[in-house]
Every structure is written in C-alpha cells, then in structure tokens.
Design a protein around this motif. Structure first.
Motif, PDB file in Angstrom:
ATOM      1  N   GLU A  70      -1.087   5.964  -1.538  1.00 59.49           N
ATOM      2  CA  GLU A  70      -1.030   7.198  -2.320  1.00 59.49           C
ATOM      3  C   GLU A  70      -1.919   8.274  -1.710  1.00 59.49           C
ATOM      4  N   GLN A  71      -3.108   7.856  -1.303  1.00 59.17           N
ATOM      5  CA  GLN A  71      -4.038   8.808  -0.695  1.00 59.17           C
ATOM      6  C   GLN A  71      -3.503   9.321   0.635  1.00 59.17           C
ATOM      7  N   SER A  73      -0.349   9.530   1.548  1.00 57.58           N
ATOM      8  CA  SER A  73       0.796  10.405   1.283  1.00 57.58           C
ATOM      9  C   SER A  73       0.330  11.782   0.857  1.00 57.58           C
ATOM     10  N   ASP A  80       6.691  12.141  -3.128  1.00 54.10           N
ATOM     11  CA  ASP A  80       6.278  11.010  -3.952  1.00 54.10           C
ATOM     12  C   ASP A  80       7.113   9.765  -3.687  1.00 54.10           C
ATOM     13  N   GLN A  83       5.236   6.680  -2.265  1.00 50.47           N
ATOM     14  CA  GLN A  83       4.397   5.988  -3.231  1.00 50.47           C
ATOM     15  C   GLN A  83       5.240   5.182  -4.217  1.00 50.47           C
ATOM     16  N   THR A  87       4.953   1.124  -4.858  1.00 48.28           N
ATOM     17  CA  THR A  87       4.755   0.598  -6.211  1.00 48.28           C
ATOM     18  C   THR A  87       5.906  -0.307  -6.620  1.00 48.28           C
TER      19      THR A  87
END
Length: 320
Positions: A70-71, A73, A80, A83, A87
């Motif tokens: 996430e960081q 990206s 998104d 991410q 997930t």
C-alpha cells in the motif's frame, strides 16, 4: 501518548507494540526528551488496523506485506487496483486455510459423534473400536483388550480405515460376532495369555488345536461371504513366503516365516493384514513391528502356541 496508553486504547499489550515495530508494521514515532516514544492518533489507527487484520486470521507477515504494498503504491501514485489485488490474494489464502480447518474440525466432530453413539474407545479408529467393545462385553480382561488394541493401532498406522486391508480385518471381527463366537474367541485368547513361560508342549498343542478348530470354520465362512482367497495356491504361498507378511484376506494372522519355527512368533490372531498389500515396504515394516510387539509382550510358550495356531490353520485350509 506513551506506549502503555496506546496499548490500552488499542486493546493490545506493550509487548505486542514492540513486536509490531520489529516487524516493520508500526513506524517508530518521535521520542520525547526523556527518550520515551510519543504516539499519536495516526499510530492508534494503524495499530487498530493491524489488530483487525490479524483477528481475521491474516498473519502478521501478510499484514506487513499488505501495508508495504500500500505504501509503495501510494509513493508511485499507482491506482488502488494493486492494493486490492494484494488484499484479495491474502483473503483468498485465508479463506482456503479456514475451509481446510473447518473440514478438519467437521471430520473430528463426525468421529466424536460416532464414538459417543456407539460407546467405543476413542483411542482406536471407530472401525475397530466396536470390536474392542464386544471383547469387553464378552468378559475380556484388560490385558487382552490392551493386547488387541495395540495390534490394531499398529495395523491402522499403515492402512487407511477405508482400505481393503482395514475392511478385511473388520470383516473377520463381524464374522466372529455373527457366529456368536465372541465369548469363545475371548476364552481362547485368555487361555493363551495365561500360559506360563514353562508350559509344556502338550499344553500348547492342546490349546492350539482348540483354537484351530474354532478358527477354520470362520475363515471358510469368510471365503463364502466375502470372497477371501483360500485357494490351494494361496495357502501354498502363505506357507512358503519368508519375506513378505501374508495373511488370508480378513482372516486371522497367517503370517508364517520359514526358518524361525522355534522362537518365531505369529502375531495375535485378530491383527491380520490383507494378503496382497499395495505397499509391500509398509507391509514389511508392519510385519516386523507386530513381531517385535509379540516378542516384548508374550512369553516363549505363548509365542510357540501362536505359531502352532498359524501352522495348524494353514494345514487345515490346505486340505480344502
């Protein structure tokens, strides 16, 4: 806020916070002049997020990977989607793990339900447990039950409950029960276990003859009902094979080893394995273990008697 305050608000321990720092899950906050960490609301939100993901069963390593992705990206200005993909992969893995765990627990529940319904021993497979219950009902001593249980556990270790080998053993037990012969079976085995080490050859032979007379009709009934192979060729093979553990399918232990007639031991009659295992290496190991168990638990007279029983059975069956 200090570490203790953050931990209390998040519902974790200070030790957990230190662990999160070590794994890189929680960034190091600035420190006050006295050296203590100073956490803020952002840190609290991150700890709550870690706790939430962990409570779902996602490992801390996976959580770390998700947060790192996430960081990255965000730093690249990526959409998104990356991410979401990370997930979703983690959740898919978790779902598969949970499905496997659920199936494992459901299988355990089915076994427990069967054990309770049939009131059978929990330390042996249900397929054999009812047999031990019948032995007890027929007045078997704890020594005989323990002896039979140990043999069944060794057999179960090498053959699945649904295998032909396990089915053959169960068929034999069923035949003994259907013939109303459980009490007689218990009597013969108790007599064997009560033989003193210095029992005479005549006493061993007399008991062996009685046992053979009891066994042969049941084995022949198994041939008629379950198709056990009692052909002349099979009997000859059973009598001559020194290297492979044979028995009549579902029959009592016809594992005879040439060149060890005096001190060799036939395993307990109720611990037969099928005549032609699909796994000869495992069959050989089982054979050795059953022999070793007899060596450790039976005295010389009892082993001689067992050997006479096997030889007597083979001799009678060879007559047709």
């Amino acid at each position: 806020m200090r570490s203790k305050e953050l931990a209390d608000l998040a519902g974790v321990t200070v030790r957990a916070l230190r662990h999160y720092h070590q794994l890189g899950l929680l960034p190091e906050p600035p420190r006050a002049k006295n050296g203590y960490r100073e956490y803020g609301a952002v840190d609290l939100a991150r700890v709550l997020r870690i706790k939430r993901l962990s409570s779902l069963g996602i490992s801390l390593q996976q959580v770390a990977e998700m947060l790192a992705e996430e960081q990255d990206s965000a730093g690249r200005g990526a959409a998104d989607g990356a991410q979401v993909h990370t997930t979703d992969d983690a959740l898919a893995d978790l779902d598969r793990e949970l499905a496997a765990q659920i199936e494992h627990l459901q299988r355990k529940r089915r076994i427990i339900a069967e054990l309770r319904e049939r009131a059978i021993d929990p330390d042996v497979p249900p397929v054999f447990g009812e047999y031990l219950a019948r032995l007890r009902g027929a007045g078997a001593s704890s020594g005989l039950v323990d002896y039979e249980r140990s043999g069944l556990l060794l057999v179960d270790r090498f053959f699945d409950e649904s295998s032909e080998e396990a089915e053959a053993v169960s068929q034999f037990f069923e035949l003994v029960g259907e013939a109303g012969s459980v009490e007689a079976y218990v009597e013969f085995n108790e007599r064997m276990l009560n033989l003193p080490p210095d029992a005479s050859d005549e006493e061993c032979e007399r008991l062996a003859d009685d046992f053979v007379s009891f066994m042969v009709p049941i084995l022949k009934l198994g041939c008629e009902k379950h198709g056990w192979d009692l052909s002349a060729e099979k009997i000859k093979g059973l009598s001559c094979s020194p290297d492979f553990p044979f028995s009549l399918q579902g029959s009592e232990n016809a594992r005879v080893k040439s060149e060890r007639p005096k001190n060799g031991s036939a395993s307990s009659k109720s611990r037969a394995v099928a005549a032609e295992s699909s796994f000869p290496e495992e069959g050989q190991v089982l054979d050795l273990l059953l022999d070793l168990y007899d060596e450790e638990t039976l005295n010389d007279a009892q082993r001689r008697m067992n050997d006479l029983v096997v030889r007597g059975i083979l001799s009678e069956l060879a007559k047709g």
